[in-house]
Design a protein around this motif. Structure first.
Motif, PDB file in Angstrom:
ATOM      1  N   PHE A 143      26.570  32.269  43.628  1.00 51.65           N
ATOM      2  CA  PHE A 143      27.387  33.418  43.229  1.00 51.65           C
ATOM      3  C   PHE A 143      26.719  34.647  43.771  1.00 51.65           C
ATOM      4  N   ILE A 144      27.433  35.452  44.501  1.00 52.80           N
ATOM      5  CA  ILE A 144      26.884  36.732  44.933  1.00 52.80           C
ATOM      6  C   ILE A 144      27.604  37.819  44.142  1.00 52.80           C
ATOM      7  N   ASP A 145      26.871  38.414  43.219  1.00 47.16           N
ATOM      8  CA  ASP A 145      27.414  39.316  42.197  1.00 47.16           C
ATOM      9  C   ASP A 145      27.219  40.771  42.634  1.00 47.16           C
ATOM     10  N   GLY A 146      28.320  41.521  42.704  1.00 49.53           N
ATOM     11  CA  GLY A 146      28.246  42.948  43.018  1.00 49.53           C
ATOM     12  C   GLY A 146      28.228  43.259  44.511  1.00 49.53           C
ATOM     13  N   PHE A 147      28.524  42.303  45.325  1.00 48.56           N
ATOM     14  CA  PHE A 147      28.548  42.468  46.776  1.00 48.56           C
ATOM     15  C   PHE A 147      29.700  41.639  47.334  1.00 48.56           C
ATOM     16  N   PRO A 148      30.415  42.080  48.359  1.00 53.72           N
ATOM     17  CA  PRO A 148      30.314  43.352  49.087  1.00 53.72           C
ATOM     18  C   PRO A 148      30.953  44.519  48.356  1.00 53.72           C
ATOM     19  N   CYS A 149      30.312  45.687  48.428  1.00 52.22           N
ATOM     20  CA  CYS A 149      30.815  46.895  47.770  1.00 52.22           C
ATOM     21  C   CYS A 149      31.911  47.550  48.586  1.00 52.22           C
ATOM     22  N   ASN A 150      31.872  47.400  49.879  1.00 50.76           N
ATOM     23  CA  ASN A 150      32.891  48.045  50.722  1.00 50.76           C
ATOM     24  C   ASN A 150      33.174  47.145  51.932  1.00 50.76           C
ATOM     25  N   VAL A 159      38.208  45.767  50.177  1.00 50.17           N
ATOM     26  CA  VAL A 159      37.611  44.423  50.143  1.00 50.17           C
ATOM     27  C   VAL A 159      38.588  43.461  49.471  1.00 50.17           C
ATOM     28  N   ILE A 160      39.163  43.909  48.358  1.00 49.52           N
ATOM     29  CA  ILE A 160      40.107  43.054  47.633  1.00 49.52           C
ATOM     30  C   ILE A 160      41.351  42.793  48.487  1.00 49.52           C
ATOM     31  N   SER A 161      41.829  43.816  49.208  1.00 48.65           N
ATOM     32  CA  SER A 161      43.033  43.535  50.008  1.00 48.65           C
ATOM     33  C   SER A 161      42.712  42.633  51.194  1.00 48.65           C
ATOM     34  N   TYR A 162      41.515  42.794  51.769  1.00 48.82           N
ATOM     35  CA  TYR A 162      41.121  41.905  52.881  1.00 48.82           C
ATOM     36  C   TYR A 162      41.160  40.435  52.437  1.00 48.82           C
ATOM     37  N   GLU A 165      44.707  39.085  51.320  1.00 48.17           N
ATOM     38  CA  GLU A 165      45.562  38.614  52.405  1.00 48.17           C
ATOM     39  C   GLU A 165      45.225  37.196  52.837  1.00 48.17           C
ATOM     40  N   LYS A 166      43.979  36.809  52.599  1.00 50.97           N
ATOM     41  CA  LYS A 166      43.580  35.446  52.945  1.00 50.97           C
ATOM     42  C   LYS A 166      43.794  34.477  51.779  1.00 50.97           C
ATOM     43  N   GLY A 167      44.380  34.986  50.704  1.00 53.50           N
ATOM     44  CA  GLY A 167      44.642  34.136  49.537  1.00 53.50           C
ATOM     45  C   GLY A 167      43.386  33.740  48.785  1.00 53.50           C
ATOM     46  N   LYS A 168      42.335  34.557  48.901  1.00 50.90           N
ATOM     47  CA  LYS A 168      41.053  34.161  48.311  1.00 50.90           C
ATOM     48  C   LYS A 168      40.685  34.883  47.017  1.00 50.90           C
ATOM     49  N   VAL A 169      41.542  35.784  46.539  1.00 49.22           N
ATOM     50  CA  VAL A 169      41.153  36.556  45.352  1.00 49.22           C
ATOM     51  C   VAL A 169      41.649  35.891  44.074  1.00 49.22           C
ATOM     52  N   ALA A 172      34.052  31.180  49.753  1.00 49.08           N
ATOM     53  CA  ALA A 172      35.090  30.202  49.399  1.00 49.08           C
ATOM     54  C   ALA A 172      36.225  30.927  48.690  1.00 49.08           C
ATOM     55  N   PHE A 173      35.868  31.811  47.773  1.00 51.86           N
ATOM     56  CA  PHE A 173      36.845  32.698  47.138  1.00 51.86           C
ATOM     57  C   PHE A 173      36.113  33.857  46.486  1.00 51.86           C
ATOM     58  N   VAL A 174      36.907  34.759  45.916  1.00 46.86           N
ATOM     59  CA  VAL A 174      36.365  35.977  45.330  1.00 46.86           C
ATOM     60  C   VAL A 174      36.874  36.091  43.902  1.00 46.86           C
ATOM     61  N   LEU A 175      35.941  36.143  42.952  1.00 48.28           N
ATOM     62  CA  LEU A 175      36.346  36.387  41.566  1.00 48.28           C
ATOM     63  C   LEU A 175      36.398  37.886  41.385  1.00 48.28           C
ATOM     64  N   TYR A 176      37.483  38.366  40.852  1.00 44.94           N
ATOM     65  CA  TYR A 176      37.614  39.818  40.695  1.00 44.94           C
ATOM     66  C   TYR A 176      37.859  40.170  39.225  1.00 44.94           C
TER      67      TYR A 176
END
Ligand code: UP5
Ligand code: MG
Length: 188
Positions: free
Chosen positions: A86-93, A154-157, A160-164, A109-113
């Motif tokens: 888990f990489i927590d708090g990154f990427p910021c931008n 970052v979230i929109s990037y 778009e890849k279906g990873k959020v 693999a995916f992004v927890l938001y």
């Protein structure tokens, strides 16, 4: 490392509960928790050449240059040598994001938001023990401003890849934990 590890980015504003949830969920699903903020704080306390710079940037609630953070993350992954992080708090931008992918060759693999209203995040940070230098109200406000400007790209990037995987983080620790667990059970 012979093979790139699996990485899950854990994003959300200051005080959204990233650290709290990572600690609990990491054990359950066999991940190693790396907090970019914790790595930077440790580096700023060491007598590395970047220590003072990091401290000043963090005090202003700004984002430390990508090359510093990416290097710390990459070195930690190598040193620990596990296969799931888990990489927590990154990427910021978006610049952080691109630097990480370019330097490490790893895509998450995916992004927890963790989605949480600013008022709730502020309440939580002010209720924390005030041990962190950036938990003073002036710095908290700056951290929110930087987050609100830098996180959406970052979230929109990744969106778009279906990873959020977005989670309502304004609920109790237990309720958020249940949602996170459901996401991991579906993925793993
Ligand atoms: N709490 C947690 N969940 C709760 C819930 N559901 N209900 C009620 N209370 C809850 O939680 C914060 C507090 O809230 C705790 O007291 C907790 O008990 C309670 P925590 O889990 O610590 O939230 P977290 O999201 O981890 O908040 P944190 O303060 O760590 O967020 P930041 O993102 O601001 O901090 P971080 O350490 O990641 O970064 C700090 C600074 O480092 C940044 O401002 C920046 O300057 C720098 N930085 C970079 O430059 N680059 C990076 O890549 C990363 C950081
Ligand atoms: Mg944290």
């Amino acid at each position: 490392l012979e093979k790139n590890p699996k990485v899950v980015f854990v994003l959300g504003g200051p005080g959204s509960g990233k650290g709290t949830q990572c600690t609990n969920i990491a054990k359950l699903f066999g991940y190693t928790h790396l907090s970019a903020g914790d790595l930077l704080r440790a580096e700023s306390e060491s007598d590395s050449e970047n220590g003072i710079m990091i401290k000043n940037v963090m005090k202003e609630g700004k984002i430390v240059p990508s090359e510093v953070t990416v290097k710390l993350l990459q070195q930690s992954m190598w040193k620990i040598g596990k296969d799931k992080f888990f990489i927590d708090g990154f990427p910021c931008n978006d610049e952080n994001r691109a630097a990480f992918e370019n330097v490490t060759g790893i895509e998450p693999a995916f992004v927890l938001y963790f989605d949480c209203p600013v008022e709730e995040m502020e309440r939580r940070l002010l209720n924390r023990n005030q041990a962190r230098e950036d938990d003073k109200i002036e710095t908290i406000k700056k951290r929110f401003k930087v987050f609100l400007e830098s996180n959406p790209p970052v979230i929109s990037y990744y969106g778009e890849k279906g990873k959020v995987r977005k989670i309502d983080a304004a609920r109790s620790i237990d309720q958020v934990f249940e949602s996170v667990k459901t996401i991991f059970e579906a993925q793993d």
